[in-house]
Scaffold this motif. Sequence first.
Motif, PDB file in Angstrom:
ATOM      1  N   GLY A  84     -10.038  -2.906   4.700  1.00 27.53           N
ATOM      2  CA  GLY A  84      -9.911  -1.029   4.227  1.00 27.53           C
ATOM      3  C   GLY A  84     -10.508   0.006   4.301  1.00 27.53           C
ATOM      4  N   ASP A 110      -6.359   1.217   0.123  1.00 30.41           N
ATOM      5  CA  ASP A 110      -5.639   0.489   0.653  1.00 30.41           C
ATOM      6  C   ASP A 110      -5.364  -0.981  -0.217  1.00 30.41           C
ATOM      7  N   THR A 132      -0.988   1.341   3.841  1.00 26.30           N
ATOM      8  CA  THR A 132      -2.894   1.482   3.775  1.00 26.30           C
ATOM      9  C   THR A 132      -2.850   3.414   3.764  1.00 26.30           C
ATOM     10  N   LEU A 152       0.882  -2.190   6.582  1.00 26.67           N
ATOM     11  CA  LEU A 152      -0.351  -2.488   6.916  1.00 26.67           C
ATOM     12  C   LEU A 152      -0.835  -3.769   7.209  1.00 26.67           C
TER      13      LEU A 152
END
Length: 447
Positions: A399, A404, A423, A440
């Motif tokens: 992250g 995240d 994210t 993500l």
Amino acid sequence: MLNNSSLIVLLLALFVFSCSKSEPIGEPIDTTPDIIFTITFGGSLNESGESIIKTNDGGYAILGYTQSKDGDVTNKIDESFDYWLLKFDQNQTLQWQKTYGGTDNDRGSHIIQTTDNGYAILGYSASNNGDVTTNNGANDFWMCKLNGNGTILWEKSFGFLGADNGNAIIQTQDNGFLILGVIDISASNGQGNSKITGTKRHAGGDYWAIKLNSDGEKEWSRYYGGTFTDTPYDVIQTNDNGYLLVGASDSKDVDIKNSKGSYDFWIVKISESGTLLWEKSFGGSQIDEAYAMCDSGDGNYLIIGDTRSNDGDISTNNGAADLWLIKISPEGDLIWEQNYGGTSFDVGRSISKTQDGSFMILGSSRSSDGDLTKNNGQNDAWLLKINDKGDLLWQKTVGGSNIDFAYSAIELDNKNIIAVGETSSNDGDISTNKVFSDLLIFSTKQD
């Protein structure tokens, strides 16, 4: 023959030689995997990756949702939320992407590959146009059957006047489907069961299971719960062709007979035709919520979620919320339980068995102590590997300085792990953020 003195010298030499070939005594071997890559996909608004599967061609497919109509998102005409499906090959190359929905709020939750090498996707829809032919009010379960190229073969909506959200789908042994989510019983006025029998006592949100045939026609539907909030997140078909449903319950009445306090892990076993066979609650006096499960490989089941309790079924708590894992028998008896985390908030969202017989858990964490060694800021994606006894083998956070989350992960044939989530970061492990939240994808390599 060797005398005693010679034998002792030889044994000492062998001991020294063997120690010199291993790690120094007292120093642990670092098995934390390296990050292979992190990738973000998105546009000028909000995106998320909710579910990932390994596909039969060695690649993978991701289902989530997108609000953008620019950036990485193609062939989208408005800024309402749509289902978003991305198909990658085994070399991480994006082969194609598709969006599905109408002009209202449509969010994908779960994807499976079907036996005909197509796909089935589930989530919820508030639309009644575009790809969505029917809406019964607020949100409906919305399921699409796709071919191998992502083209819709058929789509079905199920719901009533309230917010009815689809969370999980499996293909059943008879090549039909079971879809699972939450139904707003109060808004439906008790509708949702194939046969209405004593349903007036239910209220709030209930687990709602719908059995479909291979063409998407409903065979039966049943709901389970009490008068408060009961939300399911995962389902498995059992060896007797029944089903195990897991989620969280805030109720203490009707179908819930032994609430532990506040929200509990609530496990429901139903027959092939939807009859409630047994139900079990696990947890303590605070909030405990289950999100995913898998077959443990020995006839039992592992269920993952998080807990804020430190009493009842929870033997210890590191602080705030811990990721909590339980192992149960096919009859719903608790075999063991284990928590993981630090002094802040740590949660579990998916679990699956790996090729070496261990288990991979995915979630998110705000801690930098306890079982964790690092936090990049706010919530990080958190990946753990445990053995079949629940011992922590390694853990990894991914992250940046913003929020995240990770929701779903798979292990590829080469044993690399691919995980998906969302994210809002553009630093730390995350090199790029389009705007707001992006889908993500990150990969780690196991030793």
